[in-house]
Design a protein around this motif. Structure first.
Motif, short mmCIF file in Angstrom:
data_model
loop_
_atom_site.label_atom_id
_atom_site.label_comp_id
_atom_site.label_asym_id
_atom_site.label_seq_id
_atom_site.Cartn_x
_atom_site.Cartn_y
_atom_site.Cartn_z
N MET A 26 41.16 43.11 44.95
CA MET A 26 40.67 41.84 45.50
C MET A 26 39.16 41.90 45.65
SD MET A 26 41.82 38.87 46.44
CE MET A 26 40.40 37.92 45.87
N MET A 27 38.66 43.04 46.10
CA MET A 27 37.22 43.23 46.21
C MET A 27 36.55 43.08 44.85
SD MET A 27 35.07 46.59 47.43
CE MET A 27 33.28 46.67 47.17
N LEU A 28 37.11 43.73 43.84
CA LEU A 28 36.51 43.66 42.50
C LEU A 28 36.59 42.25 41.93
CD1 LEU A 28 37.79 47.04 41.02
CD2 LEU A 28 35.51 46.52 41.93
N LYS A 29 37.69 41.56 42.20
CA LYS A 29 37.82 40.17 41.74
C LYS A 29 36.75 39.29 42.39
CE LYS A 29 39.92 36.62 39.78
NZ LYS A 29 39.95 36.42 38.30
N LEU A 30 36.51 39.53 43.67
CA LEU A 30 35.47 38.76 44.36
C LEU A 30 34.08 39.10 43.84
CD1 LEU A 30 36.75 38.74 48.05
CD2 LEU A 30 36.42 36.76 46.56
N CYS A 31 33.86 40.36 43.50
CA CYS A 31 32.57 40.74 42.91
C CYS A 31 32.37 40.07 41.56
CB CYS A 31 32.50 42.26 42.76
SG CYS A 31 32.27 43.16 44.31
N GLU A 32 33.41 40.04 40.75
CA GLU A 32 33.33 39.36 39.46
C GLU A 32 33.03 37.88 39.64
OE1 GLU A 32 36.15 38.79 35.49
OE2 GLU A 32 37.08 39.12 37.44
N THR A 33 33.72 37.27 40.59
CA THR A 33 33.54 35.84 40.86
C THR A 33 32.14 35.57 41.42
OG1 THR A 33 35.91 35.61 41.31
CG2 THR A 33 34.45 33.88 42.16
N ALA A 34 31.68 36.44 42.30
CA ALA A 34 30.34 36.28 42.88
C ALA A 34 29.27 36.32 41.80
CB ALA A 34 30.09 37.36 43.93
N ALA A 35 29.44 37.21 40.83
CA ALA A 35 28.47 37.31 39.74
C ALA A 35 28.43 36.03 38.91
CB ALA A 35 28.81 38.50 38.85
N LYS A 36 29.60 35.42 38.72
CA LYS A 36 29.69 34.20 37.90
C LYS A 36 29.14 32.98 38.64
CE LYS A 36 33.75 35.54 35.17
NZ LYS A 36 35.18 35.25 34.89
N HIS A 37 29.28 32.98 39.96
CA HIS A 37 28.93 31.79 40.74
C HIS A 37 27.69 31.98 41.62
CE1 HIS A 37 32.62 29.47 39.76
NE2 HIS A 37 33.15 30.67 39.62
N GLN A 38 26.93 33.04 41.35
CA GLN A 38 25.68 33.30 42.07
C GLN A 38 25.88 33.37 43.59
OE1 GLN A 38 25.49 30.41 39.60
NE2 GLN A 38 25.49 32.21 38.29
N LYS A 39 26.91 34.06 44.03
CA LYS A 39 27.14 34.30 45.44
C LYS A 39 26.66 35.71 45.79
CE LYS A 39 29.21 30.32 45.58
NZ LYS A 39 28.47 29.14 46.08
N LYS A 40 26.11 35.84 46.99
CA LYS A 40 25.53 37.12 47.41
C LYS A 40 26.54 37.98 48.16
CE LYS A 40 20.83 35.23 47.88
NZ LYS A 40 19.70 35.02 48.81
N ILE A 41 26.40 39.30 47.97
CA ILE A 41 27.32 40.27 48.57
C ILE A 41 26.57 41.26 49.44
CG2 ILE A 41 28.77 42.27 47.97
CD1 ILE A 41 29.80 40.63 45.61
N PHE A 42 27.23 41.69 50.52
CA PHE A 42 26.71 42.77 51.36
C PHE A 42 27.77 43.85 51.45
CE2 PHE A 42 25.23 45.14 54.94
CZ PHE A 42 23.86 44.93 55.04
N LEU A 43 27.34 45.12 51.32
CA LEU A 43 28.25 46.27 51.44
C LEU A 43 27.92 47.01 52.73
CD1 LEU A 43 27.98 47.72 47.79
CD2 LEU A 43 29.60 46.00 48.66
N TYR A 44 28.89 47.06 53.65
CA TYR A 44 28.66 47.69 54.95
C TYR A 44 29.74 48.73 55.23
CZ TYR A 44 28.50 48.15 60.08
OH TYR A 44 28.44 48.65 61.35
N GLY A 45 29.29 49.96 55.55
CA GLY A 45 30.24 51.00 55.93
C GLY A 45 30.14 52.23 55.04
N GLY A 46 31.03 53.18 55.31
CA GLY A 46 31.04 54.42 54.55
C GLY A 46 29.98 55.40 55.02
N LYS A 47 29.97 56.56 54.39
CA LYS A 47 28.99 57.59 54.70
C LYS A 47 27.60 57.15 54.23
CE LYS A 47 32.33 61.35 54.14
NZ LYS A 47 32.69 62.57 53.37
N PRO A 48 26.55 57.70 54.82
CA PRO A 48 25.19 57.36 54.36
C PRO A 48 25.06 57.56 52.84
CG PRO A 48 25.06 58.57 56.40
CD PRO A 48 26.51 58.60 56.00
N GLY A 49 24.57 56.56 52.17
CA GLY A 49 24.36 56.62 50.73
C GLY A 49 25.53 56.12 49.89
N ARG A 50 26.74 56.05 50.48
CA ARG A 50 27.92 55.68 49.67
C ARG A 50 27.89 54.21 49.26
NH1 ARG A 50 31.87 59.12 49.52
NH2 ARG A 50 30.03 60.46 49.45
N ALA A 51 27.46 53.33 50.15
CA ALA A 51 27.37 51.91 49.79
C ALA A 51 26.34 51.71 48.68
CB ALA A 51 27.03 51.07 51.01
N ASP A 52 25.27 52.48 48.73
CA ASP A 52 24.25 52.38 47.69
C ASP A 52 24.79 52.85 46.34
OD1 ASP A 52 22.12 51.41 49.34
OD2 ASP A 52 21.87 53.42 50.14
#
Length: 237
Positions: free
Chosen positions: A88-114
């Motif tokens: 579901m996350m990947l589907k939303l990322c694909e959709t966001a890329a097509k529709h110019q929607k912005k995403i934020f990644l929050y959580g995980g160990k330091p550096g993992r979101a990057d």
């Protein structure tokens, strides 16, 4: 549309119908909270009213678990397709890329979101990942400012369940994003730090079996599936 399994709501949407609804939420500046539902969570909720309330407070409860599909089928329900948290996350990322929607990644160990950001940019050219922040930042004012300044439409929260869902409920009304999804260890998988089950296992809904083969200690957790099916099939809830 939703079904109820042992008192827990489960959405009947597939990836496409859910994505379409979420895009409308974004365009209308409405909030939407997604939570993944599996047999383990449903069984735990039977003895934990706060967890039951948390799961049912979501706008969309996606059927992330083959046991949920089987229970729906046995009870004459309409859920026929797994909607996994990471997909579901990947589907939303694909959709966001097509529709110019912005995403934020929050959580995980330091550096993992990057690291996940780098992989997602490779997977979905043009995707706008407006910000990242690891899950070890203690100052919630810093967290809120980073998220709100990003002007993100969608936020993925990787803290593990139910911590990520509790954080979403506590904070979403004061944050800019419209769509909120708790994604557990998905940043680890996307960044390549944790191996996902082969596609053949995924298609058959047997990711749990692959994990069990790789990590036999999970047997106690997996033993909940037959108990869940018996209770779900015989219950009137």
């Amino acid at each position: 549309m939703k079904e109820t399994i042992l008192g827990v709501d489960v959405s009947t949407d597939n990836y496409d119908s859910l994505t379409s609804k979420l895009l409308k939420k974004i365009d209308n500046r409405e909030k939407a909270f997604i939570v993944a539902i599996n047999p383990e969570k449903i069984i735990k909720a039977q003895d934990d009213p706060s967890l039951m309330k948390l799961l049912n407070s979501a706008d969309f409860q996606i059927p992330d678990g083959i046991g949920v599909i089987l229970a729906s089928k046995f009870k004459g329900g309409q859920i026929r397709e797994r909607v996994t948290g990471i997909d579901m996350m990947l589907k939303l990322c694909e959709t966001a890329a097509k529709h110019q929607k912005k995403i934020f990644l929050y959580g995980g160990k330091p550096g993992r979101a990057d690291e996940a950001k780098v992989k997602l940019k490779e997977m979905y050219p043009g995707i706008q990942i407006a910000g990242t922040l690891h899950g070890y930042e203690k100052d919630q004012q810093v967290v809120h400012e980073a998220i709100n300044q990003s002007q993100a439409d969608i936020i993925f929260v990787a803290m593990g369940s139910p911590a990520q869902e509790n954080w979403i409920i506590a904070n979403k009304e004061t944050l800019h994003p419209s769509v909120y999804q708790g994604v557990g260890g998905s940043f680890d998988v996307i960044s390549g730090k944790i191996e996902r089950a082969p596609e053949s296992f995924q298609k058959l809904g047997l990711e749990w079996l692959y994990r069990l083969m790789k990590e036999p200690w999970r047997i106690k957790r997996q033993a909940v599936l037959p108990l869940f099916l018996i209770r779900a099939i015989t219950s009137k809830k």
